[in-house]
Design a protein around this motif. Structure first.
Motif, PDB file in Angstrom:
ATOM      1  N   ASN A 172       9.435   2.497  -0.436  1.00 49.17           N
ATOM      2  CA  ASN A 172       8.358   3.190   0.267  1.00 49.17           C
ATOM      3  C   ASN A 172       7.999   2.429   1.544  1.00 49.17           C
ATOM      4  OD1 ASN A 172       8.183   5.080  -1.834  1.00 49.17           O
ATOM      5  ND2 ASN A 172       6.752   3.782  -2.975  1.00 49.17           N
ATOM      6  N   ALA A 181       5.598   1.322   4.061  1.00 52.09           N
ATOM      7  CA  ALA A 181       4.179   1.167   4.397  1.00 52.09           C
ATOM      8  C   ALA A 181       4.135   0.587   5.809  1.00 52.09           C
ATOM      9  CB  ALA A 181       3.465   0.284   3.381  1.00 52.09           C
ATOM     10  N   GLY A 219      -0.604  -1.800   5.950  1.00 50.73           N
ATOM     11  CA  GLY A 219      -0.818  -1.667   4.521  1.00 50.73           C
ATOM     12  C   GLY A 219      -1.414  -2.908   3.898  1.00 50.73           C
ATOM     13  N   LYS A 254      -1.393   3.767   4.758  1.00 48.41           N
ATOM     14  CA  LYS A 254      -0.423   2.723   4.447  1.00 48.41           C
ATOM     15  C   LYS A 254      -0.912   1.805   3.327  1.00 48.41           C
ATOM     16  CE  LYS A 254       2.710   4.065   7.343  1.00 48.41           C
ATOM     17  NZ  LYS A 254       3.981   4.647   6.855  1.00 48.41           N
ATOM     18  N   GLN A 255      -2.230   1.541   3.266  1.00 45.37           N
ATOM     19  CA  GLN A 255      -2.722   0.745   2.149  1.00 45.37           C
ATOM     20  C   GLN A 255      -2.608   1.526   0.844  1.00 45.37           C
ATOM     21  OE1 GLN A 255      -5.951  -1.872   2.571  1.00 45.37           O
ATOM     22  NE2 GLN A 255      -5.370  -2.493   4.630  1.00 45.37           N
ATOM     23  N   VAL A 270      -0.171   3.625   0.222  1.00 50.75           N
ATOM     24  CA  VAL A 270       1.247   3.545  -0.124  1.00 50.75           C
ATOM     25  C   VAL A 270       1.559   2.234  -0.832  1.00 50.75           C
ATOM     26  CG1 VAL A 270       3.577   3.334   0.844  1.00 50.75           C
ATOM     27  CG2 VAL A 270       2.051   5.148   1.646  1.00 50.75           C
ATOM     28  N   VAL A 271       0.955   1.134  -0.357  1.00 53.18           N
ATOM     29  CA  VAL A 271       1.152  -0.154  -1.031  1.00 53.18           C
ATOM     30  C   VAL A 271       0.611  -0.084  -2.451  1.00 53.18           C
ATOM     31  CG1 VAL A 271       0.489  -2.595  -1.042  1.00 53.18           C
ATOM     32  CG2 VAL A 271       1.169  -1.496   1.103  1.00 53.18           C
ATOM     33  N   VAL A 314       8.341  -2.074  -1.519  1.00 58.41           N
ATOM     34  CA  VAL A 314       7.484  -1.555  -0.458  1.00 58.41           C
ATOM     35  C   VAL A 314       7.777  -2.328   0.818  1.00 58.41           C
ATOM     36  CG1 VAL A 314       5.503  -3.047  -1.072  1.00 58.41           C
ATOM     37  CG2 VAL A 314       5.128  -0.917   0.196  1.00 58.41           C
ATOM     38  N   CYS A 335       6.772  -3.416   4.487  1.00 56.97           N
ATOM     39  CA  CYS A 335       5.564  -3.608   5.308  1.00 56.97           C
ATOM     40  C   CYS A 335       5.933  -4.319   6.605  1.00 56.97           C
ATOM     41  CB  CYS A 335       4.524  -4.411   4.535  1.00 56.97           C
ATOM     42  SG  CYS A 335       3.930  -3.616   3.029  1.00 56.97           S
TER      43      CYS A 335
END
Length: 270
Positions: free
Chosen positions: A140, A142, A146, A160-161, A163-164, A185, A187
Motif C-alpha cells: 500500500n 502511503a 502517513g 495517508k495516515q 492507509v498506514v 506500506v 512511505c
C-alpha cells in the motif's frame, strides 16, 4: 518473499510517477503485469513501451475509488494470468489548502481515491490471495505524510495516515491467520511525478504550491524507488522507508507524543 520471473504484479496508478517506476522495474525483472490508471492515453503508451520490451501486460482503464473497477481489475488478472503475486495499491492524488477552505467535494474526491482505493484493493484481492495459499504481498502506497503531519495538506495527510493504519491492521490480521500473504506500506518522501497536476487549489498560496511542486519534481527517481521497494519486499520488510533522511522528523514527532508536549511544525530534514 522471493520475487521471480513469471510472477504477476497488479499496479494501480501505473501510468506515471511511482506506479510507472514500479511497472518498469517489475517488467525488467520478468514479471507479468496487470496495470490500471484513470488516464487511458498514458496507460496505453506505457503498455506499448513495455510490450516492446517483451513484457506480458494486461491493462484496464479505471477509477480505484469505484469498487466495481477494482473488482474488474482482479478479474482481468485471473483471466489473463491465473492469479496474483504482488498487489500495489498505489493510485493517489494531491490536495492542498487550509483544511476548512477545501470544499466537501474535494475532500471526498481525495479520500475516495487515496484511502478508498486501498480499501477497495484489499477487499477485492485479499480473498483471492488467501485462496491461492501461496506467498503473496500487498503493498500500500502511503507517504511520509502517513507518519508526519504538515500544514496545508489536510486531506492528503488524513488519507495517508489512514492507509498506514489499515496496512498495520492488515499485517496483524494476516499474522493471526499464519497466512503466507503479507503486507507492506510504502512511505516515501518526494518522488519525481506529476501528482501536483491532480491538485485542485483549495485556498493554498501559489507560493506553497510552487514550492511543493518543485520539491516533488526534484524528488527521487521512480525507478530507484522501485528498486528499493523490491529489495524491501524480498527482505520481508513491512515498513518501506526509502527516504532515510526524514527519520529525525519522525523521531521528533514520536518524542512529542511520548513527552505529551504540544506539536511544533519543523521543515523535515533535507
Amino acid at each position: 518473499m522471493r520475487i521471480e520471473r513469471g510472477q504477476v504484479a497488479v499496479i494501480t496508478g501505473a501510468a506515471g510517477g511511482i506506479g510507472r517506476g514500479l511497472a518498469e522495474e517489475a517488467g525488467a525483472r520478468g514479471l507479468r503485469l496487470v496495470l490500471s490508471d484513470v488516464s487511458g492515453e498514458r496507460l496505453a503508451a506505457l503498455v506499448a513501451t513495455l510490450q516492446e520490451r517483451g513484457v506480458g501486460v494486461a491493462s484496464l482503464v479505471g477509477d480505484v475509488g469505484q469498487a466495481q473497477d477494482v473488482e474488474a481489475l482482479r478479474d482481468l488478472a485471473v483471466q489473463r494470468f491465473g492469479g496474483v503475486d504482488l498487489l500495489f495499491n498505489n493510485a493517489g492524488v494531491m490536495q492542498t489548502g487550509f483544511s476548512w477552505e477545501i470544499d466537501a467535494a474535494q475532500w471526498q474526491r481525495l479520500l475516495a481515491i487515496n484511502l478508498g482505493g486501498v480499501i477497495n484493493g484489499v477487499r477485492s484481492f485479499l480473498p483471492l490471495l488467501l485462496e491461492q495459499q501461496r506467498p503473496a504481498r500487498v503493498v500500500n502506497t502511503a507517504s511520509l505524510a502517513g507518519l508526519i503531519c504538515s500544514p496545508m495538506l489536510g486531506p492528503y495527510t488524513v488519507s495517508k495516515q489512514a492507509v498506514v493504519a489499515l496496512s498495520e491492521t492488515l499485517h496483524y490480521e494476516l499474522a493471526m491467520l499464519q497466512s503466507p500473504v503479507g503486507v507492506a506500506v510504502l512511505c516515501p518522501g518526494p518522488v519525481a511525478s506529476d501528482i501536483m497536476a491532480s491538485n485542485h487549489p483549495g485556498g493554498a498560496t501559489q507560493q506553497l504550491d510552487d514550492l511543493l511542486g518543485s520539491s516533488i519534481q526534484q524528488g527521487m527517481d521512480p525507478r530507484e524507488l522501485a528498486r528499493q521497494v523490491f529489495a524491501g519486499l524480498e527482505a520481508g520488510h513491512f515498513w518501506l522507508l526509502p527516504h532515510k533522511q526524514f527519520k529525525p522528523a519522525l523521531e521528533r514527532r514520536l518524542s512529542s507524543i511520548l513527552d505529551e508536549t504540544n506539536p511544533v511544525f519543523q521543515m523535515a530534514d533535507a
